[in-house]
Design a protein around this motif. Sequence first.
Motif, PDB file in Angstrom:
ATOM      1  N   ILE A 115      12.885  -5.623  -8.060  1.00 52.54           N
ATOM      2  CA  ILE A 115      12.498  -6.401  -6.892  1.00 52.54           C
ATOM      3  C   ILE A 115      12.658  -7.886  -7.178  1.00 52.54           C
ATOM      4  O   ILE A 115      12.108  -8.402  -8.149  1.00 52.54           O
ATOM      5  N   SER A 116      13.396  -8.561  -6.324  1.00 51.38           N
ATOM      6  CA  SER A 116      13.571 -10.013  -6.437  1.00 51.38           C
ATOM      7  C   SER A 116      12.302 -10.708  -5.943  1.00 51.38           C
ATOM      8  O   SER A 116      11.730 -10.315  -4.923  1.00 51.38           O
ATOM      9  N   LYS A 117      11.875 -11.737  -6.647  1.00 51.31           N
ATOM     10  CA  LYS A 117      10.669 -12.474  -6.253  1.00 51.31           C
ATOM     11  C   LYS A 117      10.765 -12.979  -4.816  1.00 51.31           C
ATOM     12  O   LYS A 117       9.766 -13.018  -4.096  1.00 51.31           O
ATOM     13  N   LYS A 118      11.967 -13.325  -4.365  1.00 52.51           N
ATOM     14  CA  LYS A 118      12.108 -13.865  -3.008  1.00 52.51           C
ATOM     15  C   LYS A 118      11.813 -12.822  -1.934  1.00 52.51           C
ATOM     16  O   LYS A 118      11.578 -13.170  -0.780  1.00 52.51           O
ATOM     17  N   TYR A 119      11.790 -11.550  -2.292  1.00 59.38           N
ATOM     18  CA  TYR A 119      11.481 -10.493  -1.329  1.00 59.38           C
ATOM     19  C   TYR A 119       9.999 -10.096  -1.348  1.00 59.38           C
ATOM     20  O   TYR A 119       9.578  -9.256  -0.563  1.00 59.38           O
ATOM     21  N   ILE A 120       9.232 -10.684  -2.252  1.00 60.54           N
ATOM     22  CA  ILE A 120       7.810 -10.352  -2.332  1.00 60.54           C
ATOM     23  C   ILE A 120       7.074 -11.065  -1.209  1.00 60.54           C
ATOM     24  O   ILE A 120       7.185 -12.277  -1.041  1.00 60.54           O
ATOM     25  N   VAL A 121       6.330 -10.286  -0.439  1.00 57.61           N
ATOM     26  CA  VAL A 121       5.600 -10.805   0.720  1.00 57.61           C
ATOM     27  C   VAL A 121       4.221 -11.306   0.310  1.00 57.61           C
ATOM     28  O   VAL A 121       3.719 -12.284   0.861  1.00 57.61           O
ATOM     29  N   GLY A 122       3.586 -10.647  -0.662  1.00 57.71           N
ATOM     30  CA  GLY A 122       2.267 -11.093  -1.094  1.00 57.71           C
ATOM     31  C   GLY A 122       1.621 -10.160  -2.100  1.00 57.71           C
ATOM     32  O   GLY A 122       2.194  -9.149  -2.496  1.00 57.71           O
ATOM     33  N   LYS A 123       0.421 -10.542  -2.492  1.00 58.08           N
ATOM     34  CA  LYS A 123      -0.375  -9.783  -3.457  1.00 58.08           C
ATOM     35  C   LYS A 123      -1.550  -9.135  -2.726  1.00 58.08           C
ATOM     36  O   LYS A 123      -2.299  -9.816  -2.025  1.00 58.08           O
ATOM     37  N   LEU A 124      -1.708  -7.827  -2.900  1.00 57.76           N
ATOM     38  CA  LEU A 124      -2.858  -7.129  -2.338  1.00 57.76           C
ATOM     39  C   LEU A 124      -4.023  -7.322  -3.302  1.00 57.76           C
ATOM     40  O   LEU A 124      -3.853  -7.180  -4.518  1.00 57.76           O
ATOM     41  N   TRP A 125      -5.199  -7.645  -2.745  1.00 61.21           N
ATOM     42  CA  TRP A 125      -6.285  -7.974  -3.665  1.00 61.21           C
ATOM     43  C   TRP A 125      -7.653  -7.439  -3.263  1.00 61.21           C
ATOM     44  O   TRP A 125      -8.556  -7.367  -4.090  1.00 61.21           O
ATOM     45  N   PHE A 126      -7.846  -7.015  -2.004  1.00 62.12           N
ATOM     46  CA  PHE A 126      -9.195  -6.615  -1.586  1.00 62.12           C
ATOM     47  C   PHE A 126      -9.104  -5.527  -0.512  1.00 62.12           C
ATOM     48  O   PHE A 126      -8.326  -5.654   0.429  1.00 62.12           O
ATOM     49  N   THR A 127      -9.906  -4.469  -0.665  1.00 63.14           N
ATOM     50  CA  THR A 127      -9.993  -3.420   0.343  1.00 63.14           C
ATOM     51  C   THR A 127     -11.160  -3.746   1.269  1.00 63.14           C
ATOM     52  O   THR A 127     -12.278  -3.990   0.798  1.00 63.14           O
ATOM     53  N   VAL A 128     -10.911  -3.751   2.597  1.00 65.98           N
ATOM     54  CA  VAL A 128     -11.961  -4.075   3.572  1.00 65.98           C
ATOM     55  C   VAL A 128     -12.473  -2.849   4.330  1.00 65.98           C
ATOM     56  O   VAL A 128     -13.538  -2.914   4.948  1.00 65.98           O
ATOM     57  N   SER A 129     -11.727  -1.754   4.304  1.00 63.55           N
ATOM     58  CA  SER A 129     -12.229  -0.518   4.898  1.00 63.55           C
ATOM     59  C   SER A 129     -11.434   0.649   4.324  1.00 63.55           C
ATOM     60  O   SER A 129     -10.292   0.463   3.913  1.00 63.55           O
ATOM     61  N   PRO A 130     -12.061   1.810   4.248  1.00 67.06           N
ATOM     62  CA  PRO A 130     -13.362   2.196   4.777  1.00 67.06           C
ATOM     63  C   PRO A 130     -14.498   1.584   3.962  1.00 67.06           C
ATOM     64  O   PRO A 130     -14.294   1.092   2.850  1.00 67.06           O
TER      65      PRO A 130
END
Length: 138
Positions: A115-130
């Motif tokens: 995966i190229s860094k330029k295609y990374i949309v973001g970092k997942l970091w916290f679950t809000v539900s359930p």
Amino acid sequence: MEPTLVPGERVLMDSAWYRLSSPKRGDIIAFRTSEDKKASIHIKRVIALPGETVQIKDGQILINGEVYNEKDEFPAITNAGLASEPITVGKGQYFVLGDNRNNSEDSRFSDIGNISKKYIVGKLWFTVSPKSKIGFIK
């Protein structure tokens, strides 16, 4: 990404995180496989970083020839795909795997690849539900 994330969970993603830093091993990232903004978004875990060599041998992940011991336990990988031979991760690229290792479309396969860094949309970091899973993502 089961068991870490399951369908229906809602999570927070930081889309600015990697503008100021680079992904680290173990980060869960959201990415596209092309520059097309309409391309689907995938979620996987970063395993190998730029300049490293990754291989999957006898069900284990090797990084630079050393067995990679993950914090969480995942089953032995039954299909090494392209990583049955050593893969050198290019500059600005990342090798990713899904946590459901034996049922995941990830860097082991040519339609995803590194995966190229330029295609990374973001970092997942916290679950809000359930409600039962609210908290920081490991």
